[in-house]
Design a protein around this motif. Structure first.
Motif, PDB file in Angstrom:
ATOM      1  N   GLY A 159     -14.716  16.522 108.326  1.00 22.29           N
ATOM      2  CA  GLY A 159     -15.858  16.855 109.034  1.00 22.29           C
ATOM      3  C   GLY A 159     -16.339  18.043 108.457  1.00 22.29           C
ATOM      4  N   ALA A 160     -15.682  19.102 108.312  1.00 25.30           N
ATOM      5  CA  ALA A 160     -15.897  20.396 107.745  1.00 25.30           C
ATOM      6  C   ALA A 160     -16.270  20.280 106.391  1.00 25.30           C
ATOM      7  N   VAL A 161     -15.524  19.309 105.372  1.00 27.78           N
ATOM      8  CA  VAL A 161     -16.277  19.028 104.327  1.00 27.78           C
ATOM      9  C   VAL A 161     -17.420  18.432 104.270  1.00 27.78           C
ATOM     10  N   LEU A 162     -17.895  17.507 105.141  1.00 31.87           N
ATOM     11  CA  LEU A 162     -19.029  16.867 105.257  1.00 31.87           C
ATOM     12  C   LEU A 162     -20.276  17.883 105.471  1.00 31.87           C
ATOM     13  N   LEU A 191     -24.991  21.035 104.046  1.00 29.08           N
ATOM     14  CA  LEU A 191     -25.759  22.401 103.929  1.00 29.08           C
ATOM     15  C   LEU A 191     -26.094  22.521 102.476  1.00 29.08           C
ATOM     16  N   GLY A 192     -25.278  22.123 101.486  1.00 30.52           N
ATOM     17  CA  GLY A 192     -25.266  22.465 100.125  1.00 30.52           C
ATOM     18  C   GLY A 192     -26.435  21.661  99.621  1.00 30.52           C
ATOM     19  N   LEU A 193     -26.482  20.284 100.034  1.00 28.12           N
ATOM     20  CA  LEU A 193     -27.543  19.700  99.585  1.00 28.12           C
ATOM     21  C   LEU A 193     -29.049  19.934 100.167  1.00 28.12           C
ATOM     22  N   ALA A 194     -28.929  20.413 101.165  1.00 33.15           N
ATOM     23  CA  ALA A 194     -30.159  20.993 102.148  1.00 33.15           C
ATOM     24  C   ALA A 194     -30.560  22.168 101.557  1.00 33.15           C
ATOM     25  N   GLY A 195     -29.688  22.935 101.145  1.00 35.54           N
ATOM     26  CA  GLY A 195     -29.989  24.272 100.042  1.00 35.54           C
ATOM     27  C   GLY A 195     -30.828  24.139  98.934  1.00 35.54           C
ATOM     28  N   ILE A 196     -30.255  23.117  98.231  1.00 36.52           N
ATOM     29  CA  ILE A 196     -30.578  22.784  96.886  1.00 36.52           C
ATOM     30  C   ILE A 196     -32.241  22.088  97.089  1.00 36.52           C
ATOM     31  N   ALA A 197     -32.160  21.411  98.230  1.00 32.62           N
ATOM     32  CA  ALA A 197     -33.516  20.612  98.321  1.00 32.62           C
ATOM     33  C   ALA A 197     -34.885  21.531  98.546  1.00 32.62           C
TER      34      ALA A 197
END
Length: 217
Positions: free
Chosen positions: A195-198, A203-209
């Protein structure tokens, strides 16, 4: 003058290191492969004499017996020590290479909660892997019975009609104690980690977007 001496010392040291490395590589290349086991010897209070099974005389049974202990040669164990009253009869299996005993293991095919294997801390070949308990193969009783051990027949194979079948496991083999709690605890930890990895990936994908959107405006 001092610089020249220093350069010569460095050159000699380099040659020594290179020679040592070459000798090490050469020695490893010419090292003999580990000898393969040739026989297993089974002993028990319930046996009048030791049972010896060799790879030459009965390769299939020998391989089956070796499979009962091959996975416990190393490792830290995967179960705690059962109560003595729950272990049942003990069969000591010693793996030989030629005439030399190499590894020794205690097998408990009728242990409550399923077969167990105990690896003593000290082995016949002078190694010290450390004492440890392992869950054994469900085929342990059947394999020892085939070798000549006085054990009751166990149904451990899949059976049933066309389209299905199930593994027959006695009720006492279902461990509802500490082992089950431990397994559930490990499962919870694994789920939390996943769950922590997901969350981190999301969050990483959201930041990139967000960064891409700002740059494309």
């Amino acid at each position: 003058m001092a610089g020249e001496v220093s350069r010569r010392l460095v050159g000699v040291a380099t040659l020594l290191i290179a020679a040592g490395s070459w000798l090490g590589i050469t020695g490893a290349a010419h090292a003999k492969p580990a000898a393969k086991p040739t026989s297993v010897v089974i002993s028990s209070k319930s046996l009048p004499d030791e049972l010896t099974v060799t790879a030459e005389d009965d390769a299939e049974l020998f391989a089956a017996l070796l499979d009962q202990v091959g996975f416990v040669k190393s490792g830290h164990g995967n179960t705690s020590a059962p109560k003595t009253a729950d272990l049942g009869p003990k069969y000591t299996l010693v793996v030989h290479v030629g005439d030399a005993a190499k590894q020794s293991y205690d097998l408990y095919p009728l242990a409550k909660g399923g077969p167990r294997v105990y690896r003593p801390a000290r082995q016949p070949d002078k190694t010290r892997p450390g004492a440890a308990w392992f869950f054994g193969r469900l085929t342990m009783s059947e394999t020892l019975l085939t070798a000549g051990a006085p054990l009751p027949e166990q149904q451990t194979t899949l059976h049933g009609g066309i389209g299905g079948g199930e593994r027959v496991i006695p009720d006492e083999a279902i461990d509802t104690g500490e082992e089950v709690d431990r397994l559930f605890g490990e499962l919870r930890q694994l789920m939390l980690l996943n769950g922590a990895v997901l969350v981190a990936i999301t969050l990483g994908l959201a930041g990139i977007a967000l960064l891409v959107r700002r740059r494309t405006r």
